[in-house]
Every structure is written in structure tokens, then in C-alpha cells.
Design an enzyme around this catalytic site. Sequence first.
Site, PDB file in Angstrom:
ATOM      1  N   ASN A 108       7.040   0.115  -0.205  1.00  0.00           N
ATOM      2  CA  ASN A 108       6.332   0.912  -1.213  1.00  0.00           C
ATOM      3  C   ASN A 108       5.946   2.259  -0.598  1.00  0.00           C
ATOM      4  OD1 ASN A 108       3.574   0.681  -0.017  1.00  0.00           O
ATOM      5  ND2 ASN A 108       4.027  -1.481  -0.338  1.00  0.00           N
ATOM      6  N   ASP A 140       4.061  -7.840  -2.766  1.00  0.00           N
ATOM      7  CA  ASP A 140       3.733  -9.096  -3.447  1.00  0.00           C
ATOM      8  C   ASP A 140       4.914 -10.069  -3.413  1.00  0.00           C
ATOM      9  OD1 ASP A 140       1.088  -8.502  -4.214  1.00  0.00           O
ATOM     10  OD2 ASP A 140       1.857  -7.142  -5.751  1.00  0.00           O
ATOM     11  N   LYS A 195      24.948  -7.320   7.179  1.00  0.00           N
ATOM     12  CA  LYS A 195      24.808  -6.318   6.125  1.00  0.00           C
ATOM     13  C   LYS A 195      25.554  -6.774   4.865  1.00  0.00           C
ATOM     14  CE  LYS A 195      25.819  -1.552   5.031  1.00  0.00           C
ATOM     15  NZ  LYS A 195      26.674  -0.419   5.347  1.00  0.00           N
ATOM     16  N   PHE A 215      -8.894  -3.438  -1.839  1.00  0.00           N
ATOM     17  CA  PHE A 215      -8.507  -2.271  -2.638  1.00  0.00           C
ATOM     18  C   PHE A 215      -7.732  -2.800  -3.838  1.00  0.00           C
ATOM     19  CE2 PHE A 215      -8.874   2.025  -0.690  1.00  0.00           C
ATOM     20  CZ  PHE A 215      -9.593   1.671   0.433  1.00  0.00           C
ATOM     21  N   LYS A 235      -9.367  -8.897  -9.618  1.00  0.00           N
ATOM     22  CA  LYS A 235      -8.932  -9.120  -8.222  1.00  0.00           C
ATOM     23  C   LYS A 235     -10.130  -9.444  -7.327  1.00  0.00           C
ATOM     24  CE  LYS A 235      -4.747  -6.363  -8.590  1.00  0.00           C
ATOM     25  NZ  LYS A 235      -4.079  -5.086  -8.381  1.00  0.00           N
ATOM     26  N   LYS A 279     -10.104 -13.036  -5.467  1.00  0.00           N
ATOM     27  CA  LYS A 279      -9.899 -12.992  -4.013  1.00  0.00           C
ATOM     28  C   LYS A 279     -11.209 -13.211  -3.245  1.00  0.00           C
ATOM     29  CE  LYS A 279      -5.958  -9.854  -4.622  1.00  0.00           C
ATOM     30  NZ  LYS A 279      -4.756  -9.885  -3.787  1.00  0.00           N
TER      31      LYS A 279
HETATM   32  O1  PMT Z   1      -1.577   4.476   2.358  1.00  0.00           O
HETATM   33  P1  PMT Z   1      -1.873   5.650   1.421  1.00  0.00           P
HETATM   34  O2  PMT Z   1      -0.637   6.470   1.152  1.00  0.00           O
HETATM   35  O3  PMT Z   1      -3.020   6.468   1.890  1.00  0.00           O
HETATM   36  O4  PMT Z   1      -2.265   5.050  -0.007  1.00  0.00           O
HETATM   37  C1  PMT Z   1      -3.468   4.367  -0.141  1.00  0.00           C
HETATM   38  C2  PMT Z   1      -3.311   3.118  -1.024  1.00  0.00           C
HETATM   39  C3  PMT Z   1      -2.960   3.556  -2.428  1.00  0.00           C
HETATM   40  C4  PMT Z   1      -2.212   2.204  -0.489  1.00  0.00           C
HETATM   41  C5  PMT Z   1      -4.690   2.370  -0.958  1.00  0.00           C
HETATM   42  O5  PMT Z   1      -5.708   3.228  -1.368  1.00  0.00           O
HETATM   43  C6  PMT Z   1      -4.675   1.129  -1.833  1.00  0.00           C
HETATM   44  O6  PMT Z   1      -4.947   1.166  -3.027  1.00  0.00           O
HETATM   45  N1  PMT Z   1      -4.368  -0.040  -1.199  1.00  0.00           N
HETATM   46  C7  PMT Z   1      -4.151  -1.298  -1.890  1.00  0.00           C
HETATM   47  C8  PMT Z   1      -2.755  -1.345  -2.444  1.00  0.00           C
HETATM   48  C9  PMT Z   1      -2.440  -2.691  -3.070  1.00  0.00           C
HETATM   49  O7  PMT Z   1      -1.617  -3.401  -2.562  1.00  0.00           O
HETATM   50  O8  PMT Z   1      -3.168  -2.980  -4.114  1.00  0.00           O
HETATM   51  P2  PMT Z   1      -3.028  -4.396  -4.938  1.00  0.00           P
HETATM   52  O9  PMT Z   1      -3.821  -4.146  -6.141  1.00  0.00           O
HETATM   53  O10 PMT Z   1      -1.610  -4.756  -5.074  1.00  0.00           O
HETATM   54  O11 PMT Z   1      -3.702  -5.474  -3.995  1.00  0.00           O
HETATM   55  C10 PMT Z   1      -5.089  -5.784  -4.092  1.00  0.00           C
HETATM   56  C11 PMT Z   1      -5.653  -6.135  -2.733  1.00  0.00           C
HETATM   57  O12 PMT Z   1      -5.011  -7.323  -2.251  1.00  0.00           O
HETATM   58  C12 PMT Z   1      -5.423  -5.065  -1.673  1.00  0.00           C
HETATM   59  O13 PMT Z   1      -6.586  -4.997  -0.873  1.00  0.00           O
HETATM   60  C13 PMT Z   1      -4.239  -5.605  -0.884  1.00  0.00           C
HETATM   61  O14 PMT Z   1      -4.308  -5.183   0.490  1.00  0.00           O
HETATM   62  C14 PMT Z   1      -4.438  -7.119  -0.987  1.00  0.00           C
HETATM   63  N2  PMT Z   1      -3.184  -7.889  -0.951  1.00  0.00           N
HETATM   64  C15 PMT Z   1      -2.145  -7.591  -1.775  1.00  0.00           C
HETATM   65  C16 PMT Z   1      -0.996  -8.363  -1.732  1.00  0.00           C
HETATM   66  C17 PMT Z   1      -0.945  -9.442  -0.846  1.00  0.00           C
HETATM   67  N3  PMT Z   1       0.152 -10.189  -0.747  1.00  0.00           N
HETATM   68  N4  PMT Z   1      -1.984  -9.723  -0.056  1.00  0.00           N
HETATM   69  C18 PMT Z   1      -3.107  -8.980  -0.111  1.00  0.00           C
HETATM   70  O15 PMT Z   1      -4.087  -9.260   0.602  1.00  0.00           O
END
Ligand code: PMT
Length: 411
Positions: free
Chosen positions: A210, A279, A289, A332, A346, A350
Site C-alpha cells: 500500500n 488485510d 516468477k 489508527f 475498530k 480491537k
Molecule cells: O505512513 P504514512 O504515509 O505517513 O501514512 C500514515 C497512515 C495513513 C498509514 C496512518 O496514519 C494510518 O492511518 N495507519 C493505519 C492504516 C490502516 O491500516 O488502517 P486500518 O483502518 O486498515 O487498520 C486499523 C488499525 O488496525 C491500524 O492501527 C492498523 O495498524 C491495525 N491493523 C490492521 C490490519 C491488520 N491485519 N492488523 C492490524 O493490527
Amino acid sequence: MKVALGVSGGIAAYKAAELVRIFQERGLDVQVVMTRSACEFVTPLTFAALSGHSVISEMFGRHPGQANLESAIEHIEVAQSIQALIIAPATADLMAKLAHGLGDDFLTTLALATPAPLIVCPAMNVGMWDNAATRSNVALLRKRGVRIVEPDEGYLACGMTGPGRLASTDAIARQVFETLGLREDLKGETVLVTAGPTCEDIDPVRFLSNRSSGKMGYAVAEAGLRRAARVILVSGPTALAPPSGVELQQVRSAEEMEKAVLARLKEASVVVMAAAVADYRPAKTGARKMKKSDTPRQLILKPTPDILKSISKSISNRRTSQLRRKPLIVGFAAETDHLVQNARAKLNSKGLDMIVANDVTRPDSGFDADTNRVTFVFPNGKPRVLEPMSKQDVANRILDEVVRLRSKNRS
Ligand code: PMT
């Protein structure tokens, strides 16, 4: 935040090496500048290795007549990029030059050119320190706003006893951090930060990922260091240099990130999950490859582990006797619509203490931007919408909340 550490030629020059490390632990980028006589006591290589930057000791490059434009104006460049100039040790000769505005080498020219605060840490023989000329130079410097970290009393290298020993590194660091306005409100905390994207391999040359640059997570890590926390940074692949002073653990995939986070979790008192974790990942990673063909292809994906859920599970599974202090968990949520509603879902699923809802629909916010638009959402109470600001400021506002929630939990 960058500072310059000036080292002049006294026996205490070796103690400046320890200062480099102390400054770096608080996330400061240190440029060391040495006088010629300082190089007789400690080699520039020692400081270069510690600071990660070449040491500046000559005004016009190494060889007479061979200076180029860059070396001739370097002192102006350094002067404008630093937030403080610390001179430790400062000899009587150097202080005399500073007091009278002489600029006959790189360090003294830098001191004249920089608008940054000047912190001078004298170290010399007791007689030189007590000399009327030195006393009047110190008074002159003080009058001009120069901060003087008084030398300690004790046994001196010349065999005499009295004032003249370089002040302790603790006393110097205290003065520097106070001058820079660095808070210490996370002292004693260990902050585990995740940052950047994860890469999920399809085959040896292709992967799913991403647009996360890591800027947000790295800003949290740096802000944590500045506020005196110990910081563990678990980072996906990024092009960023890690803040000096962090304990960096580099990972590639969501599974690797989960493993690294769970392994370090028991050390953490605060977790900030800023990483954009994939995800899904390919159900199978090809060993070779994948060959091109003209027919459409399907990629079967399977969910990756949800790291935040694994953290919550790991914390609740800990036996009471093992539980020192439940870490505070900040997540986040990168959202394109229903920002607060989706973030709250979330937060609840979580088991978080706080979630940073991140609007990722605008160019000045979210992925790869230098600024961000976020809303803080808590299990109880109203969401707090923050005005657009730099990621460094967002990082500090998150840590302000961490400090507030910590003290609320204590009382
Ligand atoms: O890195 P930058 O370019 O500065 O950009 C910043 C950012 C946009 C990446 C950051 O500010 C941000 O929003 N990070 C979270 C991105 C994300 O994956 O969001 P989500 O809504 O998909 O996930 C929610 C939370 O679960 C996040 O804290 C994530 O780290 C966590 N997660 C997600 C997927 C997963 N398999 N396990 C997790 O723990």
C-alpha cells in the site's frame, strides 16, 4: 531536530563522545564540529562513527588552496539548520574568542553565524578558570545570553584540585534539553510504535502493498524519544532513516510484523499502531516468477493476522502474576468515509484505549503526505477533531493524550 556539538582541545574532549549518545537517545541529530587541537585529543573518526556524520574540523577543506564553494559556505548552512550549538569542552582560549567575536576556524565562525542558542561548557585548569580574563569573558558571554554550564570541582588532569572539571554529562544534557524545550513526560515509558506498509509476496519479484510511507509512525517514534521515552520501532519497508535512538526492528510482511510486535509487547507500556498492515495476502507465494500469459489470472487471497486483536488477546491471556501494567493501546483507522463511525467500530472490536481516525481522501492527509487530518476517538466521550497539521504535531498530540490517559488511569 538538529544540534551542533563543538569540541575544543582539552583533556575532557573524550567526554563529548558520551554527549553524542545522550543527545541521540532523545532523537537529536548531532553534527560534531572539532577544533584542530581537539583532534589531538580524540580522533574525528570516533565522533563520525557515533554521530553518523562526517566531523567538520577545517574551514576550507583539508588541503590549502583546494577549497570549493560548498566547503567555504558550509558554516552558514550548518548555522541555519541547527536548533542549538553546544560547546563541550570549551577551553579558556575558545571562550576568549567567543567573548570577543573572533572567527578564525569553523567552530568560532559557526558560533558567530548561528541564530541558535549557544551553550558553553567550560573545562580547564583551576588557575585558568580563576584567571581574571576568563572570569570577565564568562561574564561577557553570560550578559549576551550565552548559557554557561559551570564546571564541577574535583581532581583535575593537571594534578590540581578545584573548579575546572567539565560538568557532568547529566547536567549538560539537562541544560540542552531545557533550552530546546524538550519535555520529559514520557520518562520511564516504553513506547512500541509500528510504521510503514507491509509487503505480501506473490512470487520472488512481485508483492501486494500500500501507499504508506512510514512518515506518521516515524514521527510518533521521534516525538516519543524527544519526550524521554524508550522507543521500539517495528517498521515495514520504507525509504526513511530511523530516528537515532530508536530500537529498530525491520519487517516485511504482516505475519513478520505480528511476530515482532508480540515478541516485544511485554517490554511496552504504550503501543501505537500507525502501520498500514495488509488485510490480505496471497494464499500461496510462488517459489518461481509467475510467467506472463494472455489469459486472465485470479489471485486467491487469505486474511492476514489482525495484529491489534492479537495484542489484546495476548494481554488478556497473561496470567495476573505476569501482568505488570496493562499497556495503553492506540490504533489508527485509515478511512475514506464515515470516519468516526468506522473508527469507533475498530476501536471497540480491537479493544483499544484510543483510535486516531485518519481521513485519507485528501492530498494533504494520510498516505505519504507531510501533513495529516485526524480525529481522536475514545471508548467514552466525544470525538476530538484536530485542525490540519504536520505529522510531527499530530504525533505530539497523540502523545499528549497518552500522558493524559496514563495519569487518569493512575488516579
Ligand atoms: O505512513 P504514512 O504515509 O505517513 O501514512 C500514515 C497512515 C495513513 C498509514 C496512518 O496514519 C494510518 O492511518 N495507519 C493505519 C492504516 C490502516 O491500516 O488502517 P486500518 O483502518 O486498515 O487498520 C486499523 C488499525 O488496525 C491500524 O492501527 C492498523 O495498524 C491495525 N491493523 C490492521 C490490519 C491488520 N491485519 N492488523 C492490524 O493490527
